[in-house]
Design a protein around this motif. Structure first.
Motif, PDB file in Angstrom:
ATOM      1  N   HIS A 100       8.655   2.719   0.212  1.00 15.24           N
ATOM      2  CA  HIS A 100       8.539   4.029   0.024  1.00 15.24           C
ATOM      3  C   HIS A 100       6.740   4.130   1.289  1.00 15.24           C
ATOM      4  O   HIS A 100       6.340   5.760   0.404  1.00 15.24           O
ATOM      5  CB  HIS A 100       7.021   3.680  -0.959  1.00 15.24           C
ATOM      6  CG  HIS A 100       6.407   2.671  -1.436  1.00 15.24           C
ATOM      7  ND1 HIS A 100       4.809   2.822  -0.829  1.00 15.24           N
ATOM      8  CD2 HIS A 100       6.419   1.506  -0.575  1.00 15.24           C
ATOM      9  CE1 HIS A 100       4.769   1.669  -1.134  1.00 15.24           C
ATOM     10  NE2 HIS A 100       5.151   0.331  -1.147  1.00 15.24           N
ATOM     11  N   ASN A 101       6.720   4.407   2.450  1.00 18.60           N
ATOM     12  CA  ASN A 101       5.875   4.985   3.372  1.00 18.60           C
ATOM     13  C   ASN A 101       6.915   5.531   3.841  1.00 18.60           C
ATOM     14  O   ASN A 101       6.185   6.321   5.112  1.00 18.60           O
ATOM     15  CB  ASN A 101       4.568   3.273   3.490  1.00 18.60           C
ATOM     16  CG  ASN A 101       4.081   3.418   2.908  1.00 18.60           C
ATOM     17  OD1 ASN A 101       2.832   3.981   2.027  1.00 18.60           O
ATOM     18  ND2 ASN A 101       3.529   2.272   2.549  1.00 18.60           N
ATOM     19  N   ARG A 102       7.807   5.302   4.377  1.00 20.20           N
ATOM     20  CA  ARG A 102       8.665   6.382   5.118  1.00 20.20           C
ATOM     21  C   ARG A 102       9.255   7.883   4.851  1.00 20.20           C
ATOM     22  O   ARG A 102       9.361   7.826   3.525  1.00 20.20           O
ATOM     23  CB  ARG A 102       9.600   5.544   5.535  1.00 20.20           C
ATOM     24  CG  ARG A 102       9.724   3.986   5.426  1.00 20.20           C
ATOM     25  CD  ARG A 102       9.301   3.317   6.975  1.00 20.20           C
ATOM     26  NE  ARG A 102       8.486   3.258   7.439  1.00 20.20           N
ATOM     27  CZ  ARG A 102       6.979   2.968   6.964  1.00 20.20           C
ATOM     28  NH1 ARG A 102       7.591   1.764   6.350  1.00 20.20           N
ATOM     29  NH2 ARG A 102       6.121   3.000   7.541  1.00 20.20           N
ATOM     30  N   TYR A 137       0.984  -0.900  -0.035  1.00 22.19           N
ATOM     31  CA  TYR A 137      -0.156  -0.578   0.007  1.00 22.19           C
ATOM     32  C   TYR A 137       0.612   1.515  -0.249  1.00 22.19           C
ATOM     33  O   TYR A 137       1.777   1.508  -0.042  1.00 22.19           O
ATOM     34  CB  TYR A 137      -0.751  -0.032   1.353  1.00 22.19           C
ATOM     35  CG  TYR A 137      -0.375  -0.312   2.877  1.00 22.19           C
ATOM     36  CD1 TYR A 137       0.328   0.228   3.316  1.00 22.19           C
ATOM     37  CD2 TYR A 137       0.422  -1.785   2.639  1.00 22.19           C
ATOM     38  CE1 TYR A 137       1.334   0.707   4.443  1.00 22.19           C
ATOM     39  CE2 TYR A 137       0.848  -1.885   3.913  1.00 22.19           C
ATOM     40  CZ  TYR A 137       1.430  -0.992   4.990  1.00 22.19           C
ATOM     41  OH  TYR A 137       2.795  -0.898   6.192  1.00 22.19           O
ATOM     42  N   SER A 138       0.550   2.417  -0.189  1.00 28.31           N
ATOM     43  CA  SER A 138       0.848   3.658  -0.805  1.00 28.31           C
ATOM     44  C   SER A 138      -0.196   4.761   0.422  1.00 28.31           C
ATOM     45  O   SER A 138      -0.986   4.556  -0.382  1.00 28.31           O
ATOM     46  CB  SER A 138       1.891   3.995  -2.107  1.00 28.31           C
ATOM     47  OG  SER A 138       2.012   5.382  -1.666  1.00 28.31           O
ATOM     48  N   VAL A 139       0.507   5.187   0.974  1.00 31.28           N
ATOM     49  CA  VAL A 139      -0.389   6.314   1.876  1.00 31.28           C
ATOM     50  C   VAL A 139       0.679   7.597   1.962  1.00 31.28           C
ATOM     51  O   VAL A 139       1.726   7.449   2.564  1.00 31.28           O
ATOM     52  CB  VAL A 139      -0.877   5.690   3.252  1.00 31.28           C
ATOM     53  CG1 VAL A 139      -1.383   6.837   3.703  1.00 31.28           C
ATOM     54  CG2 VAL A 139      -1.493   4.306   3.246  1.00 31.28           C
ATOM     55  N   GLN A 140       0.534   8.162   0.832  1.00 31.34           N
ATOM     56  CA  GLN A 140       1.078   9.652   1.348  1.00 31.34           C
ATOM     57  C   GLN A 140       0.656  11.193   0.831  1.00 31.34           C
ATOM     58  O   GLN A 140      -0.636  10.992   0.760  1.00 31.34           O
ATOM     59  CB  GLN A 140       2.221   9.178   0.299  1.00 31.34           C
ATOM     60  CG  GLN A 140       3.079   8.425   0.514  1.00 31.34           C
ATOM     61  CD  GLN A 140       3.868   8.180   1.346  1.00 31.34           C
ATOM     62  OE1 GLN A 140       5.099   9.006   0.784  1.00 31.34           O
ATOM     63  NE2 GLN A 140       4.825   7.672   2.727  1.00 31.34           N
ATOM     64  N   ILE A 178       2.809   5.919   9.904  1.00 21.84           N
ATOM     65  CA  ILE A 178       3.094   6.745   8.765  1.00 21.84           C
ATOM     66  C   ILE A 178       3.120   8.512   9.222  1.00 21.84           C
ATOM     67  O   ILE A 178       2.848   8.653   9.849  1.00 21.84           O
ATOM     68  CB  ILE A 178       2.074   6.281   7.505  1.00 21.84           C
ATOM     69  CG1 ILE A 178       2.504   4.686   7.573  1.00 21.84           C
ATOM     70  CG2 ILE A 178       2.429   7.160   6.179  1.00 21.84           C
ATOM     71  CD1 ILE A 178       1.782   4.315   6.593  1.00 21.84           C
ATOM     72  N   ASP A 197       0.413   0.248  10.247  1.00 16.57           N
ATOM     73  CA  ASP A 197       1.697   0.874   9.971  1.00 16.57           C
ATOM     74  C   ASP A 197       1.755   2.170  10.716  1.00 16.57           C
ATOM     75  O   ASP A 197       0.691   2.684  11.538  1.00 16.57           O
ATOM     76  CB  ASP A 197       1.982   1.232   8.992  1.00 16.57           C
ATOM     77  CG  ASP A 197       3.710   1.132   7.891  1.00 16.57           C
ATOM     78  OD1 ASP A 197       4.514   1.165   8.794  1.00 16.57           O
ATOM     79  OD2 ASP A 197       3.810   0.681   7.067  1.00 16.57           O
ATOM     80  N   GLY A 201      -3.155   7.693  -2.707  1.00 16.88           N
ATOM     81  CA  GLY A 201      -2.067   6.192  -2.670  1.00 16.88           C
ATOM     82  C   GLY A 201      -3.042   5.337  -3.445  1.00 16.88           C
ATOM     83  O   GLY A 201      -3.388   5.019  -4.171  1.00 16.88           O
ATOM     84  N   ASP A 249       7.395   5.532  -7.933  1.00 17.23           N
ATOM     85  CA  ASP A 249       6.972   6.447  -6.295  1.00 17.23           C
ATOM     86  C   ASP A 249       7.093   7.797  -6.791  1.00 17.23           C
ATOM     87  O   ASP A 249       8.509   8.570  -7.251  1.00 17.23           O
ATOM     88  CB  ASP A 249       8.499   6.203  -5.693  1.00 17.23           C
ATOM     89  CG  ASP A 249       7.945   6.566  -4.563  1.00 17.23           C
ATOM     90  OD1 ASP A 249       6.768   7.598  -4.449  1.00 17.23           O
ATOM     91  OD2 ASP A 249       9.079   7.096  -3.743  1.00 17.23           O
TER      92      ASP A 249
END
Ligand code: GCB
Length: 599
Positions: free
Chosen positions: A403-405, A208-211, A290, A288, A222, A438
């Motif tokens: 990619h979530n950091r 998953y991507s949460v940005q 984030i 997570d 995301g 990304d």
């Protein structure tokens, strides 16, 4: 006749086949994100290991045979072989293996009892360099690249009760590998990071991507990717502290994209705020932590959360403090990043390969911005499509894990690569791939090509500058050429109006060796070099940050001077026993001054 033709055909095929065919079949499946939040069986510990310099094991060590009777000849035995600890490099565990480059076969037996989660994957944090994995005599897959995590599905091969996991690890260098034949660090071989069995439901949240949307401070965007279904499923995304509760539906590929408004307290080095985030499908939930922040370039500035930031950094290897060898534990990370903080940094360059996940996670919590890079280093086989595919795979795996950091702001595609058209095509492709994977981070590279455009003028002119968002410059004025004082008059120019990070400068010093400032290998020489360099970099146009070389002394096969280097690069500001050299305090003072000036 037919048979001769076949033999001839096989001979042609054999000649055309390179010595190390690339892993084609059975490559790992996409990475499972955030394994720390999964149910796992820890497979670290003492593994039996057979050192196999002539690759005898290819004949079938994966079968783990034992003599069936008195007259049965089996010329190897895992049971009788000594152990190596995992995680850990083999070089520092046995004296005879310090310089070893080649295959080692590892075996781990474990008991397994099927539990609620029906699917299981063998997950490796990193294996250097090439690995082939077998479970209960079946080949699960292969992986190339020494610093990226990978996972292989084991569901159909796992047995109730005793299981045997065998991994062939090979750290032999190759001209077509990434990195290639020559690099300035120790090629520590082995299973160097954690190994575990990850258990998941039949349909699970793979990634998953949460940005934040780039440039926006109040909109999250995301995606989420399910594994194991082609039917639409509802996913609930929650950030309770921010009042976020969103429901989205996956498509026939298990994917759902989202975008929604949110009011957030932004992550920054001064305020490394992390939110608890959860994603739930019908049968699975993943949690997570984030942080949300934006990172952009505006002319010569880097903007964090919309405001210019100066990156007070340091470069570091993933080398263990105090004991040598590859670092792997949370304690190692705590010590190394603790020194980074003591220096007054808000930024760290994880050279020259993706570091352990626990380091990145710690940077997230400590408020350290991170430059992350893949080992595309010095000269490589630029025209070889397999080398490019390998570099791309390492980049993909690096991004998949991190990619979530919030900490990670740069993906660096290369370090000090020679300027030629094939290399530019290769690196441009990597930059393109990184942007597609990304779009929320910046692309950089540590370059070292400059033109002498006047007796005391240097111009950064590497055509790669056109491709990256942020220019990185490695320069060793006063070490590999000239005197430290030459920096005082040097003028710098850039061919692009982009932010510049001086990604390396430095010089070697043996901790405790003292002398005049012009006596090489002394702390005074290194310190003097730092003083002149810091004076110079302050005058450089577009300067947005620096990451001098390097936090701690580290092992390198290219550093041969007895009594001084003894196979160590001594450019550390801290010795490998944790002693701080004079230049440490000079850089610390410089960063303190910058911080007081609000930089
Ligand atoms: C460099 C490389 C780095 C080396 C360093 C040195 O430019 O990027 O990997 O270790 O110089 O010490 O020469």
């Amino acid at each position: 006749m037919k048979c001769c033709f076949l033999v001839a055909l096989l001979a042609v095929w054999a000649n055309a086949t390179p010595a190390f065919p690339p892993p084609a079949a059975a490559t790992p499946s996409p990475l499972i994100a955030n394994v720390a939040d999964r149910t796992t069986v820890n497979l670290n510990g003492a593994w039996r290991a057979i050192v196999d310099p002539f690759e005898n094991g290819k004949a079938g060590f994966f079968r783990d045979e034992k003599p069936r009777g008195k007259g049965d000849r089996v010329e190897y035995s895992f049971d009788l072989s000594p152990v190596l600890n995992v995680p850990g490099d083999w070089n520092t565990q046995r004296e005879q293996l310090m310089f070893y480059e080649g295959p080692v076969w590892y075996r781990r037996e474990f008991d397994y009892h099927k539990r609620a989660n029906p699917r299981a994957w063998v997950y490796f944090g990193a294996v250097n360099y090439q690995s082939t994995v077998y479970l209960n005599g079946e080949k699960l897959g292969e992986h190339e690249g020494g610093f990226t995590a990978f996972n292989l599905e084991a569901t159909s091969v796992l047995r109730e009760g005793k299981n045997v996991l065998i991994v062939e690890v090979n750290n032999a260098r190759r001209a077509d590998a990434v990195p290639a034949l020559k690099f300035d660090w120790w090629s520590y071989g082995g299973i160097t990071r954690d190994v575990m069995l990850v258990e998941v439901p039949s349909v699970f949240v793979q990634d998953y991507s949460v940005q934040l949307v780039p440039g926006s401070e109040n909109e999250i965007a995301g995606w989420v990717q399910l594994n194991g279904t082609q039917s639409p499923e509802k996913i609930t995304l929650e950030v309770p502290e921010a009042g976020v509760h969103q429901t989205i539906t996956t498509d026939g590929t298990g994917r759902a994209n989202f975008r929604f408004a949110a009011k957030l307290d932004l992550w920054s080095p001064a305020h490394p705020k992390l939110y608890a985030v959860s994603l739930s499908s019908a049968a699975d939930t993943i949690h997570d932590q984030i942080g949300f922040r934006t990172i952009e370039v505006q002319g010569s500035n880097i903007l964090l959360n919309g405001k210019p930031i100066f990156l007070r950094g340091i470069s570091m290897h993933e080398e263990a403090p105090f004991r040598e060898g590859r670092a792997f534990s949370p304690e190692d990370a705590q010590t190394l990043l603790g020194w980074v903080k003591d220096l007054g940094c808000n930024f760290v360059r994880f050279a020259h390969y993706p570091h352990n996940e626990n380091e990145i996670r710690l940077a997230d919590r400590m408020g350290l911005l991170v430059w992350s890079e893949i080992p595309v280093y010095w000269d490589m086989d630029w025209s070889n499509p397999r080398t490019l595919a390998n570099a791309e795979a390492q980049l993909r795996d690096e991004i998949a894990r991190d990619h979530n950091r919030a900490a990670v702001i740069f993906w660096s595609v290369s370090n000090e690569t020679p300027v030629n058209p094939e290399r530019l095509t290769f690196l441009s492709q990597l930059a393109k791939a990184a942007r597609e994977l990304d779009s929320t981070r910046l692309i950089t590279s540590a370059m070292n090509h400059v033109d002498n455009t006047g007796p005391e003028v240097r111009t950064i002119s590497d055509p790669l500058g056109e491709v990256v968002d942020v220019l990185g410059l490695n320069e060793y004025l006063g070490w590999y050429g000239g005197r430290p004082e030459d920096a005082d008059k040097m003028q710098w120019k850039l061919n692009w109006n982009k932010p510049l990070i001086v990604s390396e400068f430095g010089g070697g010093a043996v901790y405790g060796r003292h002398g005049d400032a012009d006596e090489i290998w002394t702390e005074e020489y290194q310190d003097n070099l730092f003083q002149h360099q810091l004076g110079m970099v302050e005058r450089m146009p577009n300067l947005a940050g620096l990451t001098p070389w390097v936090l701690m002394d580290f092992r390198s096969p290219t550093r041969l001077l007895p009594g001084v280097q003894d196979y160590h690069n001594r450019k550390g500001l801290v010795s490998n026993r944790g002693q701080r050299k004079l230049a440490f305090y000079t850089l610390q003072k410089f960063y303190k001054k910058l911080a007081e000036e609000g930089k």
